[in-house]
Structure formats: C-alpha cells, structure tokens
Design a protein around this motif. Structure first.
Motif, PDB file in Angstrom:
ATOM      1  N   PRO A 251       0.825  -1.209   0.000  1.00 21.46           N
ATOM      2  CA  PRO A 251       0.000   0.000   0.000  1.00 21.46           C
ATOM      3  C   PRO A 251       0.859   1.259   0.000  1.00 21.46           C
ATOM      4  O   PRO A 251       1.863   1.341   0.707  1.00 21.46           O
ATOM      5  CB  PRO A 251      -0.809  -0.116   1.292  1.00 21.46           C
ATOM      6  N   GLY A 252       0.457   2.221  -0.803  1.00 26.63           N
ATOM      7  CA  GLY A 252       1.224   3.443  -0.960  1.00 26.63           C
ATOM      8  C   GLY A 252       2.250   3.388  -2.063  1.00 26.63           C
ATOM      9  O   GLY A 252       2.824   4.430  -2.418  1.00 26.63           O
ATOM     10  N   GLY A 253       2.475   2.223  -2.600  1.00 24.34           N
ATOM     11  CA  GLY A 253       3.449   2.062  -3.655  1.00 24.34           C
ATOM     12  C   GLY A 253       2.902   2.438  -5.016  1.00 24.34           C
ATOM     13  O   GLY A 253       1.760   2.874  -5.152  1.00 24.34           O
ATOM     14  N   SER A 254       3.740   2.237  -6.021  1.00 19.22           N
ATOM     15  CA  SER A 254       3.391   2.632  -7.381  1.00 19.22           C
ATOM     16  C   SER A 254       3.704   1.528  -8.371  1.00 19.22           C
ATOM     17  O   SER A 254       4.614   0.717  -8.164  1.00 19.22           O
ATOM     18  CB  SER A 254       4.164   3.890  -7.794  1.00 19.22           C
TER      19      SER A 254
ATOM     20  N   ARG B 161      -4.783   9.843  -8.222  1.00 17.87           N
ATOM     21  CA  ARG B 161      -3.783   8.811  -7.950  1.00 17.87           C
ATOM     22  C   ARG B 161      -3.268   8.145  -9.226  1.00 17.87           C
ATOM     23  O   ARG B 161      -2.091   7.789  -9.302  1.00 17.87           O
ATOM     24  CB  ARG B 161      -4.355   7.738  -7.022  1.00 17.87           C
TER      25      ARG B 161
ATOM     26  N   ASN C 119      -0.243   5.523  -8.629  1.00 19.82           N
ATOM     27  CA  ASN C 119       0.456   5.960  -7.430  1.00 19.82           C
ATOM     28  C   ASN C 119      -0.444   5.816  -6.212  1.00 19.82           C
ATOM     29  O   ASN C 119      -1.669   5.768  -6.327  1.00 19.82           O
ATOM     30  CB  ASN C 119       0.900   7.417  -7.567  1.00 19.82           C
ATOM     31  N   ASN C 120       0.186   5.788  -5.049  1.00 15.33           N
ATOM     32  CA  ASN C 120      -0.546   5.673  -3.788  1.00 15.33           C
ATOM     33  C   ASN C 120      -1.571   4.544  -3.846  1.00 15.33           C
ATOM     34  O   ASN C 120      -2.744   4.712  -3.530  1.00 15.33           O
ATOM     35  CB  ASN C 120      -1.225   6.995  -3.443  1.00 15.33           C
ATOM     36  N   LEU C 121      -1.099   3.391  -4.242  1.00 19.15           N
ATOM     37  CA  LEU C 121      -1.990   2.251  -4.415  1.00 19.15           C
ATOM     38  C   LEU C 121      -2.587   1.803  -3.084  1.00 19.15           C
ATOM     39  O   LEU C 121      -1.937   1.855  -2.041  1.00 19.15           O
ATOM     40  CB  LEU C 121      -1.247   1.102  -5.076  1.00 19.15           C
ATOM     41  N   LYS C 122      -3.823   1.360  -3.166  1.00 15.05           N
ATOM     42  CA  LYS C 122      -4.573   0.907  -2.012  1.00 15.05           C
ATOM     43  C   LYS C 122      -4.975  -0.547  -2.198  1.00 15.05           C
ATOM     44  O   LYS C 122      -5.075  -1.019  -3.329  1.00 15.05           O
ATOM     45  CB  LYS C 122      -5.829   1.768  -1.826  1.00 15.05           C
TER      46      LYS C 122
ATOM     47  N   ASP D 164      -7.443  -1.442  -4.787  1.00 15.92           N
ATOM     48  CA  ASP D 164      -7.041  -1.400  -6.189  1.00 15.92           C
ATOM     49  C   ASP D 164      -6.684  -2.775  -6.723  1.00 15.92           C
ATOM     50  O   ASP D 164      -6.451  -2.920  -7.927  1.00 15.92           O
ATOM     51  CB  ASP D 164      -5.853  -0.459  -6.383  1.00 15.92           C
TER      52      ASP D 164
ATOM     53  N   SER E 108       0.144  -5.630   2.118  1.00 17.46           N
ATOM     54  CA  SER E 108       1.301  -5.517   2.989  1.00 17.46           C
ATOM     55  C   SER E 108       1.812  -6.883   3.426  1.00 17.46           C
ATOM     56  O   SER E 108       2.854  -7.006   4.043  1.00 17.46           O
ATOM     57  CB  SER E 108       0.960  -4.673   4.215  1.00 17.46           C
TER      58      SER E 108
END
Length: 123
Positions: free
Chosen positions: A14-17, A66, A83-86, A89, A123
């Motif tokens: 999470p938060g990655g791209s 995003r 970006n800012n993947l959740k 997604d 995660s």
C-alpha cells in the motif's frame, strides 16, 4: 489480426506505485480510444481510465488524483501510472482499445481486449 499486450502488473505494498503498459499491434489505421478496465475479486468490471480520440481522459472517481493515463499512439500504446496504491485497487487490469483496421480493401471498427495483468496491493 490485432493483439494487445499488457505488462507492468505485480505485487506492491500500500502506498506504492506501478506503471502498466499496453501495446497494440496489427493493421491499425486509426485508434478511436484506448483505456484500462479492472475487475477485482467479487466485483464487476469497471472503467479505470479511458482516452478518447481527442485526448480527453475519463477516470473512475476512485482513482482520480492517484492514477494517470497517457498515450503514445505513434507506438499504438497506452499507459497507466498508478500511485498511492490501495488494497482496494487489487484487480486484474485489462487494456481495451477501439480500433479501426484495414483488411481486404475494407475498414472495420472493433473493440479489442488484452489478456489482463494482475495487480495486487498488500502488505
């Protein structure tokens, strides 16, 4: 014969791209639109981003701010910078293209789909 080949999917925190790529091949005479759809577990397929022939881009509300779609039609390509993947997604992302092709002296317009690439946000 038209083929859409996707790449760039994978596992990310999470938060990655991630950046997805889609390249179309074949006797393409015109690209009317190219974009991305996704289908997550137990969810319906939804539009993520779509670029029209005029360069306008439609985004799903859930990805605005995003995700960024772009095109390089000289290469018959469309990209999706995520970006800012959740975790929400997480889905299979499929490239879609509405293309005009030439065959046997005639022009044809059809929708084409890529095979899909898995994006997993965990995660």
């Amino acid at each position: 014969q038209v083929q859409l080949v996707e790449s760039g999917g994978g596992l990310v925190q999470p938060g990655g791209s991630l950046k997805l790529s889609c390249v179309a091949s074949g006797r393409i005479s015109r690209i009317n639109a190219m974009g991305w759809y996704r289908q997550g577990p137990e969810k319906q397929r939804e539009l993520v981003a779509r670029i029209t022939s005029g360069g306008m881009i439609n985004y799903a509300d859930s990805v605005k701010g995003r995700f960024t779609a772009s095109r390089d039609y000289a290469k018959n390509a469309v990209y999706l910078q995520m970006n800012n993947l959740k975790p929400e997604d997480t889905a299979v992302y499929c490239c879609n293209a509405n293309l005009e092709t030439f065959s046997g002296g005639s022009y044809y317009i059809n929708n084409y789909w890529g095979q899909g690439t898995q994006v997993t946000v965990s995660s």
